[in-house]
Design an enzyme around this catalytic site. Structure first.
Site, PDB file in Angstrom:
ATOM      1  N   CYS A  87       0.824  -1.210   0.000  1.00  0.00           N
ATOM      2  CA  CYS A  87       0.000   0.000   0.000  1.00  0.00           C
ATOM      3  C   CYS A  87       0.859   1.261   0.000  1.00  0.00           C
ATOM      4  O   CYS A  87       0.330   2.362  -0.138  1.00  0.00           O
ATOM      5  CB  CYS A  87      -0.934  -0.002   1.205  1.00  0.00           C
ATOM      6  SG  CYS A  87      -1.471  -1.648   1.657  1.00  0.00           S
ATOM      7  N   HIS A 336      -9.202   3.768  -1.299  1.00  0.00           N
ATOM      8  CA  HIS A 336      -7.830   3.277  -1.164  1.00  0.00           C
ATOM      9  C   HIS A 336      -7.449   2.354  -2.321  1.00  0.00           C
ATOM     10  O   HIS A 336      -7.369   1.139  -2.145  1.00  0.00           O
ATOM     11  CB  HIS A 336      -7.694   2.568   0.195  1.00  0.00           C
ATOM     12  CG  HIS A 336      -6.323   2.087   0.517  1.00  0.00           C
ATOM     13  ND1 HIS A 336      -5.174   2.654   0.014  1.00  0.00           N
ATOM     14  CD2 HIS A 336      -5.907   1.077   1.322  1.00  0.00           C
ATOM     15  CE1 HIS A 336      -4.119   1.995   0.489  1.00  0.00           C
ATOM     16  NE2 HIS A 336      -4.529   1.040   1.271  1.00  0.00           N
TER      17      HIS A 336
END
Lengths: 389, 130
Positions: A87, A336
């Site tokens: 991420c 996200h």
């Protein structure tokens, strides 16, 4: 080393975009950043692209070539490289782009990030995300990604008295901010009760504590600070770029409730920029789960360790608070798309520093911080951006 | 998971065999080929753990990955083994019974199944130490 500036930014809408492909969204973000910077394709020296797992999400590797090609840059043979740090892939791409310009090796660099997550089912997406953790000694023992953050939350509550309501307040605040962000995935307000009664994912975390599965892309254009004004009247200067690593497994950390990678990257960044946490006017931090934001504001030095919950409750991080955190809505509500997140944080910070953030504008913001985490803290990247050179 | 990838870890998965560095005396689980404290100065040997430890933190998983979905809700914890290292594993107990600091003991159990006709993976879980 040369000073580096961001001279243009671009970002797609975030959300479930069934009608758009990985290449569509990356090209949209890249072109809007180039347009914002008034840069021609011929001027681009290199592309750095953050992408966590196109291999798992769309069965596609060799992302550098694909993106150069569909951005119309293959005939110019522009070097393009894909960077992966789960991420934190976007943050790492930005960092590498900054280093490349700072070194003098390249002048105009596009640092981007993209993730197309909805071309696999939810099970496939969960499995791809789980590869940010230790596949053999966490995932194969029964861990899920929310489960790992749930264990951070449980211990944080046990050690510091952080309450379930305080976790919910992070989600409520970030959803409120996202109502003012036209690119955000979720643009509706939620209440503490709704968070507390949403379905359990991994106790104590509930579905409304978790960031969603998102398609999206973002890009920034970097240039040496000394020529930035040639392209834009409002360059934003990169005052520091710092990355740090830690163990990939949560269980091997010195302290389960502290992301030491964040602590180290932040310390390094503050030192490079010669500023203190108190000098930061706004921050975009990695709230992949509500507990993530509470740990982040502690580990970045905004509040003492253990005070993240009460600080959130007292409104320190609200849009009109002392240090507004996640004015974009954060990962939680803006969305996200893993590889794009670190770049989107920079795009939001640039808009805020230029005074172009509309209803969610933090008034008088001059210095902003972005904080991007890979996995449960195996990687952290911190950038400090300022309108002052 | 490919069979060789699982099979080569069977000593660690079934019998909690990790490593010990003879230079610094630190124990590691899962096994490592390099000691993170001594690096090249380390001398690594195999080490069998007793399987006794304490719960550092835990969660109850309600939404599980493939292979684990028939077991929900289940307790997952980080356990500090008496010899020092921490590991992630399931705790076989009532979700209402689990607490931080609970003493636990390793047990050999089925861990996951790759679908109704797939390979069954065995390994270590923990249970409250009675």
């Amino acid at each position: 080393m040369r000073e580096v500036a961001i001279i243009g930014v671009g970002c797609t809408n975030f959300g479930e975009m069934w009608n758009r492909s990985f290449r569509d969204i990356f090209v949209e973000a890249g072109l809007s950043a180039l347009e914002d910077a008034s840069v021609e394709g011929e001027e681009i020296d290199a592309l750095f692209v953050g992408n966590m797992s196109a291999g798992k999400f769309i069965d596609q590797e060799h992302i550098g070539s694909l993106i150069a090609d569909y951005a119309g840059l293959a005939s110019l043979h522009v070097p393009a490289v894909r960077l992966g740090a789960a991420c934190a892939s976007g943050g790492v791409a930005l960092s590498q782009g900054v280093l490349a310009v700072a070194s003098g090796y390249y002048d105009i660099v596009v640092a981007g990030g993209a993730e197309k997550m909805t071309d696999v089912g939810t099970g496939g997406a969960i499995d791809a995300l789980a590869s940010a953790a230790d596949r053999e000694w966490e995932v194969l023992m029964g861990a899920t990604f929310p489960g790992l953050y749930a264990m951070i939350a449980r211990l944080h509550m046990h050690k510091y008295g952080t309450t379930r309501e305080q976790l919910a307040m992070v989600a409520v605040k970030n959803h409120l901010n996202a109502t003012m962000n036209p690119k955000a995935q979720y643009r509706g307000e939620i209440s503490i009760d709704e968070v507390m009664s949403s379905s359990l994912v991994a106790d104590p975390l509930r579905i409304l504590d978790c960031s969603p599965i998102t398609d999206g892309a973002a890009a920034v254009v970097l240039a040496p600070a000394e020529i930035a004004k040639k392209y834009t009247e409002s360059p934003v200067y990169v005052k520091a770029s710092a990355q740090a690593t830690d163990t990939i497994s949560l269980h091997d950390r010195r302290d389960i409730t502290t992301l030491d990678a964040t602590v180290y990257a932040a310390k390094k960044a503050y030192k490079i920029a010669s500023i203190r946490p108190i000098d930061i006017d706004l921050a975009e931090v990695h709230d992949c789960f509500t507990i993530g934001e509470i740990c982040a504001i502690e580990d970045l030095g905004f509040v003492p360790k253990g005070n993240g919950g009460p600080a959130t409750e007292d409104g320190l991080t609200a849009l009109d608070g002392k240090i507004p955190v996640n004015p974009s809505g954060g990962l939680k509500a803006c969305g996200h798309p893993v590889g794009a997140t670190g770049i989107k944080q920079a795009v939001e910070t640039v808009l805020q520093l230029r005074g172009e953030a509309g209803k969610r504008q933090v008034s008088g913001a001059e210095v902003g911080l972005t904080h991007n985490v890979g996995g449960t803290g195996g990687t952290a990247v911190v950038h400090i951006l300022s309108i002052n050179r | 998971m490919a069979v060789p990838r699982f099979w080569r870890n069977i000593p660690a998965r079934y019998n909690l065999i990790g490593t010990k560095c003879l230079t610094c005396e630190k124990c590691y689980f899962p096994p490592r080929t390099t000691c993170p404290a001594c690096r090249r100065a380390g001398k690594i040997e195999m080490h069998k753990f007793e399987g006794i430890g304490e719960v550092v933190t835990y969660t109850v998983i309600h939404s599980a990955s493939e292979g684990f979905d028939r077991q929900t809700p289940y307790v997952l914890a980080i356990i500090r083994l008496d010899e020092g290292p921490c590991m992630t594993a399931q705790i076989v107990c009532d979700p209402n019974e689990i607490e931080i600091g609970m003493k636990v003991q390793s047990i050999f159990r089925k861990i996951a199944e790759e679908g109704p006709d797939g390979v069954i993976c065995y390994g270590t879980k923990f249970a409250p130490k009675r």
